[in-house]
Write an enzyme that holds these catalytic residues in place. Structure first.
Site, PDB file in Angstrom:
ATOM      1  N   ARG A  68       0.833  -1.205   0.000  1.00 19.90           N
ATOM      2  CA  ARG A  68       0.000   0.000   0.000  1.00 19.90           C
ATOM      3  C   ARG A  68       0.863   1.249   0.000  1.00 19.90           C
ATOM      4  NH1 ARG A  68      -2.183   0.996   4.561  1.00 19.90           N
ATOM      5  NH2 ARG A  68      -3.570   2.560   3.715  1.00 19.90           N
ATOM      6  N   LYS A 127       2.527  -7.695  12.455  1.00 16.09           N
ATOM      7  CA  LYS A 127       1.881  -7.817  11.149  1.00 16.09           C
ATOM      8  C   LYS A 127       2.067  -9.220  10.586  1.00 16.09           C
ATOM      9  CE  LYS A 127       1.527  -5.482   6.678  1.00 16.09           C
ATOM     10  NZ  LYS A 127       1.463  -4.171   6.029  1.00 16.09           N
ATOM     11  N   ARG A 270       0.608   5.154  19.149  1.00 19.25           N
ATOM     12  CA  ARG A 270       1.661   5.932  19.820  1.00 19.25           C
ATOM     13  C   ARG A 270       1.691   5.572  21.297  1.00 19.25           C
ATOM     14  NH1 ARG A 270      -0.413  11.210  21.882  1.00 19.25           N
ATOM     15  NH2 ARG A 270      -2.585  11.120  21.214  1.00 19.25           N
TER      16      ARG A 270
HETATM   17  C1  BTN Z   1       0.627  -3.872   2.385  1.00 23.22           C
HETATM   18  O1  BTN Z   1       0.518  -4.293   3.532  1.00 23.22           O
HETATM   19  O2  BTN Z   1       1.243  -2.825   2.118  1.00 23.22           O
HETATM   20  C2  BTN Z   1      -0.014  -4.664   1.271  1.00 23.22           C
HETATM   21  C3  BTN Z   1       0.853  -5.774   0.801  1.00 23.22           C
HETATM   22  C4  BTN Z   1       0.232  -6.588  -0.318  1.00 23.22           C
HETATM   23  C5  BTN Z   1       1.208  -7.599  -0.879  1.00 23.22           C
HETATM   24  C6  BTN Z   1       0.581  -8.523  -1.863  1.00 23.22           C
HETATM   25  S1  BTN Z   1       1.620  -9.900  -2.258  1.00 23.22           S
HETATM   26  C7  BTN Z   1       0.546 -10.361  -3.556  1.00 23.22           C
HETATM   27  C8  BTN Z   1       0.124  -9.075  -4.226  1.00 23.22           C
HETATM   28  N1  BTN Z   1       1.110  -8.684  -5.205  1.00 23.22           N
HETATM   29  C9  BTN Z   1       1.715  -7.548  -4.884  1.00 23.22           C
HETATM   30  O3  BTN Z   1       2.601  -6.990  -5.544  1.00 23.22           O
HETATM   31  N2  BTN Z   1       1.220  -7.077  -3.746  1.00 23.22           N
HETATM   32  C10 BTN Z   1       0.194  -7.938  -3.210  1.00 23.22           C
END
Ligand code: BTN
Length: 272
Positions: A68, A127, A270
């Site tokens: 993200r 996470k 925080r």
């Molecule tokens: C995040 O937490 O920032 C989201 C991560 C999402 C990762 C997955 S892996 C499969 C799919 N392909 C990618 O390039 N991204 C998502």
């Protein structure tokens, strides 16, 4: 090409996913690739080119995984599950879809999995995985084709090695090292996880298409990891998280008692 036991297991679970999903999703196919730049990037490319049949793309390795907010997503081959699901979708309102996807995943994984707004999968403040939701409009002459939803999911199966913990925004707690689903569901494999989450994910996306985020709001609240916690936003704003709005925005109560709705930001817990 030689097939490793891990690949064979993934393929066999992929076949079971197809059997479970295809009756409810005509034209559904499943592909397992040894490597791709990013499963989301690949399915977005296909969708923009007009291929909009429902497809699940699983990759053992991604060379340019995306997260993200423009971040990259790194995962270790054999230690993680990376896949994307693409399907045409036409909900009346798209708001809250990424939260609904998080709810679906959390519920399929384990009762103790929590959601850190908007859709990080958390266990004990660590996470477990992330979700990247994108949509593509095909380039058609009429312009009337439905949009294609691409949902990408990266799950740590085994606990990743801890890296230097840098606070994401000034004033936030340094992030806890990431966790792996196999810490909650002992010995689970990537293929087993795929089978555990995808059929319910498809059902929940179809439910979202008809009923919107309203069908998921209480389910999100039941797993909301930030509720009542002091948070700091990437723009430096602070407050106390107070649940999510009907559109899926994070509500934050600031020191002056006002409720603000955050729709796109990095949010961190925080210290109290
Ligand atoms: C995040 O937490 O920032 C989201 C991560 C999402 C990762 C997955 S892996 C499969 C799919 N392909 C990618 O390039 N991204 C998502």
């Amino acid at each position: 090409m030689t097939t490793t036991p891990a690949t064979a297991s993934l393929l066999s679970h992929a076949e079971s996913v197809w059997q479970a999903v295809a009756p409810a999703l005509p034209g559904f196919t499943v592909e397992v690739l040894p490597t791709v730049d990013s499963t989301n990037t690949e399915l977005m490319r296909r969708a923009r080119a007009g291929q909009n049949a429902p497809v699940l793309l699983v990759a053992e390795t991604q060379t340019a995984g995306r997260g993200r907010l423009g971040k990259s997503w790194h995962s270790r081959p054999g230690q993680s599950l990376t896949f994307s699901l693409a399907l045409p979708l036409a909900p009346a309102d798209w708001s809250g879809l990424s939260l609904a996807v998080g709810v679906s995943l959390a519920e399929s994984l384990h009762p103790d999995v929590r959601l850190k707004w908007p859709n990080d999968l958390w266990w004990q403040e660590r996470k477990l995985g992330g979700i990247l939701v994108e949509t593509a409009s095909p380039t058609t002459a009429s312009g009337h084709a439905p949009r294609t939803l691409v949902v990408g999911i990266g799950l740590n199966v085994n606990r990743p090695e801890a890296t230097a913990a840098v606070p994401p925004v000034p004033g936030a707690l340094p992030p806890m090292p990431p966790a792996g689903v196999a810490e909650l569901v002992m010995g689970v494999t990537a293929g087993e996880l795929l089978e555990q989450v995808v059929p319910a994910l498809v059902r929940d996306i179809q439910r979202f298409e008809t009923d919107g985020f309203a069908a998921f709001a209480a389910r999100f609240a039941a797993r909301d990891a930030l509720h009542g916690r002091a948070v700091v936003l990437s723009d430096g704003g602070t407050g106390v998280a107070a649940g999510v709005s009907a559109q899926g925005g994070l509500r934050v109560r600031t020191a002056d008692g006002q409720l603000h709705e955050v729709t796109s930001a990095e949010v961190s817990v925080r210290p109290c």
